[in-house]
Motif scaffolding. Structure first.
Motif, mmCIF file in Angstrom:
data_model
loop_
_atom_site.group_PDB
_atom_site.id
_atom_site.type_symbol
_atom_site.label_atom_id
_atom_site.label_comp_id
_atom_site.label_asym_id
_atom_site.label_seq_id
_atom_site.Cartn_x
_atom_site.Cartn_y
_atom_site.Cartn_z
ATOM 1 N N UNK A 72 0.848 -1.186 0.107
ATOM 2 C CA UNK A 72 -0.216 0.075 -0.023
ATOM 3 C C UNK A 72 0.849 1.175 0.049
ATOM 4 N N UNK A 73 2.075 1.132 0.805
ATOM 5 C CA UNK A 73 3.197 2.438 0.754
ATOM 6 C C UNK A 73 4.233 1.739 0.232
ATOM 7 N N UNK A 74 4.594 2.520 -0.914
ATOM 8 C CA UNK A 74 5.784 1.888 -1.854
ATOM 9 C C UNK A 74 7.199 2.522 -1.462
ATOM 10 N N UNK A 75 8.098 1.925 -1.311
ATOM 11 C CA UNK A 75 9.348 2.495 -1.055
ATOM 12 C C UNK A 75 9.889 3.380 -2.201
ATOM 13 N N UNK A 76 10.602 4.280 -1.906
ATOM 14 C CA UNK A 76 11.169 5.405 -2.729
ATOM 15 C C UNK A 76 12.533 4.977 -3.291
ATOM 16 N N UNK A 77 12.580 4.799 -4.739
ATOM 17 C CA UNK A 77 13.784 4.502 -5.079
ATOM 18 C C UNK A 77 14.638 6.017 -5.299
ATOM 19 N N UNK A 107 -6.205 -7.898 3.966
ATOM 20 C CA UNK A 107 -7.752 -7.927 4.447
ATOM 21 C C UNK A 107 -8.311 -9.001 3.409
ATOM 22 N N UNK A 108 -9.425 -9.404 3.360
ATOM 23 C CA UNK A 108 -10.126 -10.234 2.794
ATOM 24 C C UNK A 108 -9.913 -10.161 1.226
ATOM 25 N N UNK A 109 -9.863 -8.733 0.790
ATOM 26 C CA UNK A 109 -9.663 -8.559 -0.851
ATOM 27 C C UNK A 109 -8.065 -8.299 -1.075
ATOM 28 N N UNK A 110 -7.300 -8.506 -0.253
ATOM 29 C CA UNK A 110 -5.851 -8.298 -0.474
ATOM 30 C C UNK A 110 -4.922 -9.042 0.339
ATOM 31 N N UNK A 111 -4.711 -10.456 -0.326
ATOM 32 C CA UNK A 111 -4.018 -11.508 0.300
ATOM 33 C C UNK A 111 -2.625 -11.065 0.514
ATOM 34 N N UNK A 112 -1.839 -11.793 1.195
ATOM 35 C CA UNK A 112 -0.412 -11.461 1.621
ATOM 36 C C UNK A 112 0.392 -11.500 0.446
#
Length: 141
Positions: A72-77, A107-112
């Motif tokens: 959800x939060x992306x690392x910054x290159x 969550x239910x709509x976002x598996x690991x």
């Protein structure tokens, strides 16, 4: 961890004082004193200069936070250009304890998207990509 870095002026052989990378931690707070050089990679793969704002901090999200938030939060290159002037910067790397389990928040709509891992194992492995962390086991060198 806090890092104080003084980069000397540029020469033609070394256009970067820090190769492109994403920080492995949760967050990085960076103070750039008067001289810039920090660049971030944009979505179109071009590089943009991060302006120096007096008394301001730059906040970079790291790979651990990307993993913990399930992307959800992306690392910054980012990277640092070596300029003609000396560059002073102070970085604070926010990291969990080495024993902290890093399990993606889902969550239910976002598996690991990532397997759970202990932070110490994760950060030790992620630092191996940096030359300064690679150990030379040959005592003759």
């Amino acid at each position: 961890m806090i890092q104080l870095l003084l980069a000397r002026g540029a020469n033609d052989d070394a256009p970067l004082s820090c190769e492109e990378h994403c920080d492995g931690c949760l967050l990085t707070l960076l103070y750039q004193h008067e001289v810039g050089g920090l660049q971030i990679q944009l979505a179109n793969d071009t590089w943009a200069d991060v302006p120096v704002v007096p008394y301001a901090l730059v906040v970079n999200t790291g790979k651990c936070l990307e993993r913990w938030t399930n992307d959800c939060l992306k690392a910054i290159n980012h990277r640092v250009k070596l300029l003609k002037e000396e560059r002073l910067s102070i970085s604070f790397f926010l990291e969990p304890s080495f024993a902290t389990p890093i399990v993606s928040l889902t969550n239910v709509n976002d598996p690991p998207k990532y397997e759970p891992i202990i932070y110490g194992e994760y950060i030790t492995e992620s630092k191996k990509r940096f030359t300064e962390y690679q150990l030379n086991d040959d005592p003759s060198s």
